[in-house]
Write a protein that holds these residues in place. Structure first.
Motif, PDB file in Angstrom:
ATOM      1  N   ILE A 130      43.071  -3.749  43.189  1.00  0.00           N
ATOM      2  CA  ILE A 130      42.536  -4.871  44.463  1.00  0.00           C
ATOM      3  C   ILE A 130      41.174  -4.421  43.925  1.00  0.00           C
ATOM      4  O   ILE A 130      40.541  -6.236  44.462  1.00  0.00           O
ATOM      5  CB  ILE A 130      43.344  -4.789  45.245  1.00  0.00           C
ATOM      6  N   ASN A 131      40.557  -4.039  44.592  1.00  0.00           N
ATOM      7  CA  ASN A 131      39.481  -3.301  44.481  1.00  0.00           C
ATOM      8  C   ASN A 131      38.239  -3.916  43.476  1.00  0.00           C
ATOM      9  O   ASN A 131      37.306  -4.380  43.273  1.00  0.00           O
ATOM     10  CB  ASN A 131      39.065  -1.302  44.620  1.00  0.00           C
ATOM     11  N   GLN A 132      38.973  -3.258  41.794  1.00  0.00           N
ATOM     12  CA  GLN A 132      38.470  -4.029  41.298  1.00  0.00           C
ATOM     13  C   GLN A 132      38.063  -5.206  40.908  1.00  0.00           C
ATOM     14  O   GLN A 132      37.104  -6.319  40.082  1.00  0.00           O
ATOM     15  CB  GLN A 132      38.622  -3.441  39.258  1.00  0.00           C
ATOM     16  N   ASP A 133      39.312  -5.929  41.086  1.00  0.00           N
ATOM     17  CA  ASP A 133      39.507  -7.655  41.025  1.00  0.00           C
ATOM     18  C   ASP A 133      38.147  -8.770  41.936  1.00  0.00           C
ATOM     19  O   ASP A 133      37.919  -9.224  41.450  1.00  0.00           O
ATOM     20  CB  ASP A 133      40.684  -7.757  41.453  1.00  0.00           C
ATOM     21  N   SER A 134      38.431  -7.491  42.540  1.00  0.00           N
ATOM     22  CA  SER A 134      37.373  -8.259  43.783  1.00  0.00           C
ATOM     23  C   SER A 134      35.730  -8.620  43.424  1.00  0.00           C
ATOM     24  O   SER A 134      35.050  -8.959  43.654  1.00  0.00           O
ATOM     25  CB  SER A 134      37.469  -7.434  44.879  1.00  0.00           C
ATOM     26  N   LEU A 135      35.144  -6.974  42.700  1.00  0.00           N
ATOM     27  CA  LEU A 135      34.326  -6.832  42.321  1.00  0.00           C
ATOM     28  C   LEU A 135      34.754  -7.708  40.845  1.00  0.00           C
ATOM     29  O   LEU A 135      32.756  -8.555  41.077  1.00  0.00           O
ATOM     30  CB  LEU A 135      34.052  -5.333  41.629  1.00  0.00           C
ATOM     31  N   TYR A 136      35.433  -7.659  40.493  1.00  0.00           N
ATOM     32  CA  TYR A 136      35.329  -9.212  39.041  1.00  0.00           C
ATOM     33  C   TYR A 136      34.956 -10.556  39.676  1.00  0.00           C
ATOM     34  O   TYR A 136      34.282 -11.395  39.386  1.00  0.00           O
ATOM     35  CB  TYR A 136      36.389  -9.134  38.534  1.00  0.00           C
ATOM     36  N   LEU A 137      35.983 -11.044  40.964  1.00  0.00           N
ATOM     37  CA  LEU A 137      36.136 -12.023  41.142  1.00  0.00           C
ATOM     38  C   LEU A 137      35.075 -12.756  41.665  1.00  0.00           C
ATOM     39  O   LEU A 137      34.202 -13.867  41.905  1.00  0.00           O
ATOM     40  CB  LEU A 137      36.987 -12.406  42.634  1.00  0.00           C
ATOM     41  N   SER A 138      33.531 -11.240  42.501  1.00  0.00           N
ATOM     42  CA  SER A 138      33.226 -11.909  43.011  1.00  0.00           C
ATOM     43  C   SER A 138      31.656 -12.441  41.950  1.00  0.00           C
ATOM     44  O   SER A 138      30.827 -13.353  42.224  1.00  0.00           O
ATOM     45  CB  SER A 138      31.855 -10.808  44.011  1.00  0.00           C
ATOM     46  N   GLU A 139      31.382 -12.287  40.713  1.00  0.00           N
ATOM     47  CA  GLU A 139      30.896 -11.945  39.831  1.00  0.00           C
ATOM     48  C   GLU A 139      31.588 -13.428  38.726  1.00  0.00           C
ATOM     49  O   GLU A 139      30.443 -14.885  38.203  1.00  0.00           O
ATOM     50  CB  GLU A 139      31.095 -11.190  38.437  1.00  0.00           C
ATOM     51  N   TYR A 140      32.912 -13.905  38.922  1.00  0.00           N
ATOM     52  CA  TYR A 140      33.637 -14.947  38.467  1.00  0.00           C
ATOM     53  C   TYR A 140      33.198 -16.118  39.418  1.00  0.00           C
ATOM     54  O   TYR A 140      32.824 -17.059  37.986  1.00  0.00           O
ATOM     55  CB  TYR A 140      34.873 -14.145  38.637  1.00  0.00           C
ATOM     56  N   LYS A 141      33.343 -15.679  39.864  1.00  0.00           N
ATOM     57  CA  LYS A 141      32.726 -17.366  40.721  1.00  0.00           C
ATOM     58  C   LYS A 141      31.551 -17.603  40.399  1.00  0.00           C
ATOM     59  O   LYS A 141      31.640 -19.255  41.050  1.00  0.00           O
ATOM     60  CB  LYS A 141      33.202 -17.178  42.654  1.00  0.00           C
TER      61      LYS A 141
END
Length: 217
Positions: free
Chosen positions: A42-53
């Motif tokens: 979840i931590n890494q997914d949050s970092l990923y989504l912050s850039e994916y958006k």
């Protein structure tokens, strides 16, 4: 090409099957996935989504269709809502790591490079697996569960198995298929490469989470 997605989906089916068989997914289904592993994910997914958006917002600028542009802008906004709701439910703020793992860094860097420096067609192909694979995995998990009432990760599972997400996935596929219909042979080849690489990076993301990947130096 009338249905570009179905063609490349068939060629990359082995990747999806590897994800389904990964311990992260099999233990997620059972509800036995260790909490520290899910926290890492979840931590890494949050970092990923912050850039994916941001990448989705960039693609919206490249779209010539107002409807398509609005879709990607709305998708980027939807990610913000996911971060604010679902992620805040699961994330342990006291232990949040702001550094992306090697696999997470690689994934977001690859998508950003394609979206910024390549054609809109390739950009669409690169971001598509994050839509389609999550939908297929969400459906797969829901279909193989027998513990929906007491699975500690059920809220997360329901997010990617829901109707709203399905509609978004279908729209992303439709937009990509439409662009593929008028793409040159070279662009079609590049689209297929981008889709395959992003799909492999999806597997790497799950795997890195399960192993709580760290920088080796």
């Amino acid at each position: 090409m009338a249905n570009w997605y179905q063609t490349v989906r068939g060629k990359s089916d082995f990747i999806l099957e590897e994800i389904k068989d990964h311990p992260f997914i099999t233990e997620l289904i059972k509800g036995t996935l260790p909490k520290d592993v899910f926290q890492y994910y979840i931590n890494q997914d949050s970092l990923y989504l912050s850039e994916y958006k941001k990448i989705l917002a960039l693609l919206s600028v490249k779209c010539t269709s107002t409807e398509d542009a609005l879709f990607f802008l709305n998708s980027a906004t939807g990610i913000i809502n996911v971060e604010n709701e679902l992620h805040l439910t699961f994330i342990d703020k006291s232990n949040f790591n702001k550094e992306a793992s090697p696999s997470c860094e690689l994934y977001i860097s690859y998508l950003a490079r394609i979206a910024n420096n390549h054609s809109i067609e390739e950009g669409l192909a690169a971001v598509l697996p994050c839509f389609t694979i999550y939908k297929e995995i969400g459906d797969y998990v829901l279909a193989h569960q027998s513990n929906k009432k007491d699975n500690p990760y059920q809220d997360w599972i329901n997010t990617y198995g829901g109707e709203d997400f399905e509609n978004s996935v279908n729209k992303a596929v439709e937009i990509t298929n439409r662009h593929a219909q008028t793409a040159s042979d070279e662009k079609l080849k590049n689209m297929e490469v981008a889709f395959a690489k992003a799909s492999k990076l999806e597997w790497m993301f799950w795997d890195s989470a399960y192993n709580k990947e760290e920088w080796k130096i």
